[in-house]
Design a protein around this motif. Structure first.
Motif, PDB file in Angstrom:
ATOM      1  N   ALA A  38       0.824  -1.206   0.000  1.00  0.00           N
ATOM      2  CA  ALA A  38       0.000   0.000   0.000  1.00  0.00           C
ATOM      3  C   ALA A  38       0.856   1.252   0.000  1.00  0.00           C
ATOM      4  O   ALA A  38       0.552   2.244  -0.681  1.00  0.00           O
ATOM      5  N   GLY A  41       3.136   1.133  -3.550  1.00  0.00           N
ATOM      6  CA  GLY A  41       2.502   0.957  -4.851  1.00  0.00           C
ATOM      7  C   GLY A  41       2.941  -0.303  -5.560  1.00  0.00           C
ATOM      8  O   GLY A  41       2.918  -0.379  -6.787  1.00  0.00           O
ATOM      9  N   ASP A 136      -1.861  14.648   6.707  1.00  0.00           N
ATOM     10  CA  ASP A 136      -1.780  13.239   6.311  1.00  0.00           C
ATOM     11  C   ASP A 136      -0.341  12.769   6.127  1.00  0.00           C
ATOM     12  O   ASP A 136       0.039  11.685   6.575  1.00  0.00           O
ATOM     13  N   ASN A 171      -5.427   9.887   5.557  1.00  0.00           N
ATOM     14  CA  ASN A 171      -4.828   8.974   4.574  1.00  0.00           C
ATOM     15  C   ASN A 171      -5.823   7.912   4.101  1.00  0.00           C
ATOM     16  O   ASN A 171      -5.566   6.696   4.145  1.00  0.00           O
ATOM     17  N   ARG A 172      -6.949   8.379   3.624  1.00  0.00           N
ATOM     18  CA  ARG A 172      -8.036   7.472   3.226  1.00  0.00           C
ATOM     19  C   ARG A 172      -7.628   6.514   2.106  1.00  0.00           C
ATOM     20  O   ARG A 172      -8.019   5.339   2.114  1.00  0.00           O
ATOM     21  N   GLU A 173      -6.863   7.010   1.136  1.00  0.00           N
ATOM     22  CA  GLU A 173      -6.449   6.140   0.034  1.00  0.00           C
ATOM     23  C   GLU A 173      -5.556   5.012   0.532  1.00  0.00           C
ATOM     24  O   GLU A 173      -5.664   3.866   0.083  1.00  0.00           O
ATOM     25  N   LEU A 174      -4.654   5.337   1.449  1.00  0.00           N
ATOM     26  CA  LEU A 174      -3.780   4.324   2.029  1.00  0.00           C
ATOM     27  C   LEU A 174      -4.599   3.301   2.795  1.00  0.00           C
ATOM     28  O   LEU A 174      -4.351   2.084   2.699  1.00  0.00           O
ATOM     29  N   LYS A 176      -7.673   2.449   2.219  1.00  0.00           N
ATOM     30  CA  LYS A 176      -8.397   1.610   1.263  1.00  0.00           C
ATOM     31  C   LYS A 176      -7.519   0.473   0.752  1.00  0.00           C
ATOM     32  O   LYS A 176      -7.996  -0.635   0.497  1.00  0.00           O
ATOM     33  N   LYS A 177      -6.238   0.756   0.604  1.00  0.00           N
ATOM     34  CA  LYS A 177      -5.310  -0.245   0.075  1.00  0.00           C
ATOM     35  C   LYS A 177      -4.880  -1.256   1.128  1.00  0.00           C
ATOM     36  O   LYS A 177      -4.420  -2.343   0.787  1.00  0.00           O
ATOM     37  N   ARG A 179      -6.533  -2.806   4.434  1.00  0.00           N
ATOM     38  CA  ARG A 179      -7.669  -2.925   5.344  1.00  0.00           C
ATOM     39  C   ARG A 179      -7.220  -3.076   6.794  1.00  0.00           C
ATOM     40  O   ARG A 179      -7.833  -2.530   7.702  1.00  0.00           O
ATOM     41  N   GLU A 182      -6.583   0.204   8.346  1.00  0.00           N
ATOM     42  CA  GLU A 182      -7.841   0.891   8.623  1.00  0.00           C
ATOM     43  C   GLU A 182      -8.488   0.328   9.880  1.00  0.00           C
ATOM     44  O   GLU A 182      -9.026   1.074  10.714  1.00  0.00           O
TER      45      GLU A 182
END
Length: 311
Positions: A38, A41, A136, A171-174, A176-177, A179, A182
């Motif tokens: 995550a 990339g 972030d 860091n919402r995109e991170l 998402k990648k 779980r 999160e």
């Protein structure tokens, strides 16, 4: 000496507060590889190729068989911080110096050779989830910590630390990648929200455990080792409160100044203030005794004397 990462998926927790929940959650190589992917990339799918070493609260990661690079082409240093610390680049430099020293020694690399040698590519990342509001992503630079002489001199040393805010909502995109990251953020956020509702720390943690299990958040870990997780969180929050209490009393500046100047009355005043502050955070007397011994390098008898005097 660095120790090998445990091979069990979720081993019995070390009761020492330094073994924080964050490292425990990412003890599973699959979850740790998801986090690595995550951030970078990448899409590695073989957890067994992830080499992990640990030193206190730090994770060192490298990939065994990266086809694009040489073996050990990348060295990742991951740290978790619940208190903002602008000095992380200096810590990173010192950690990396030790790791590279061992790398050179174990591979018998001749750094006195006239030909250039190749070394693992360093990356230092700090996962921050303290209560201070932070952006972030933030890059902390070692060069910003140096005292600047007159003129336009540039320092010969640099170390850049990427600080990622992993509080829930950042860091919402991170998230998402990864779980698992999160889930960790949701769990900590749930504890803090329970505290704002008036629950004491232990009740806030235990209630968070039950609600997260019901909601499928860290459920596998929480079901398997509920007691250990609760204990780790309680000790981790005690340490966070201790660090805040030290800052509240101006310990970092005042104590050192008093010590160097030989002002015993200032030193005692600092100890008195620290004891009172720790009491405000509901840290037990036994733990305060130990912290006084560790912080001021005093005997148990001396620490007991201060506690009896100022409790």
């Amino acid at each position: 000496m660095m120790q090998q990462f445990h091979t069990q998926e979720y081993p019995t927790a070390n009761r020492n507060y330094k073994d924080r929940l964050f490292r425990f959650v990412f003890n599973n190589k699959k979850d740790l590889l998801d986090l690595y992917n995550a951030i970078n990339g990448t899409n590695y799918d073989k957890p067994e190729e992830l080499e992990v070493d640990t030193l206190e609260n730090v994770l060192y990661l490298s990939m065994k068989n990266d086809l694009s690079f040489l073996i050990d082409a990348e060295l990742n240093l991951y740290e978790h911080q619940s208190t903002y610390n602008p000095n992380m680049p200096m810590r990173g430099l010192l950690y990396f110096a030790g790791v590279y020293t061992r790398h050179i020694s174990s591979r018998e690399i001749n750094i006195y050779s006239s030909s250039p040698k190749e070394f693992p590519f360093p990356q230092h990342i700090v996962f921050y989830n303290g209560t201070r509001e932070e952006q972030d992503r933030k890059v902390l630079k070692l060069s910003d910590l140096f005292r600047r002489p007159n003129g336009e001199k540039e320092p010969c040393l640099e170390c850049k630390t990427l600080m990622l805010n992993i509080n829930y909502g950042h860091n919402r995109e991170l998230m998402k990648k990864c779980r698992r990251l999160e889930e960790y953020a949701i769990f900590v956020d749930t504890i803090r929200k329970n505290q704002t509702k008036g629950k004491d720390l232990q009740e806030a943690v235990e209630t968070a455990v039950e609600s997260c299990i019901a909601g499928g958040v860290l459920a596998d870990i929480l079901r398997a080792q509920k007691a250990e997780v609760v204990q780790m969180v309680l000790e981790g929050f005690d340490q966070e409160a201790y660090e805040k209490a030290m800052k509240k009393e101006g310990y970092e500046d005042g104590y050192q100044d008093g010590k160097e100047a030989g002002k015993k009355e200032e030193l005692e005043r600092g100890i008195c203030g620290l004891i009172h502050s720790l009491r405000e955070f509901d840290i037990p007397k036994e733990q305060i005794l130990q912290k006084l011994q560790d912080t001021y390098q005093i005997t148990e008898k001396e620490a007991m004397g201060y506690v009896e005097k100022y409790w």
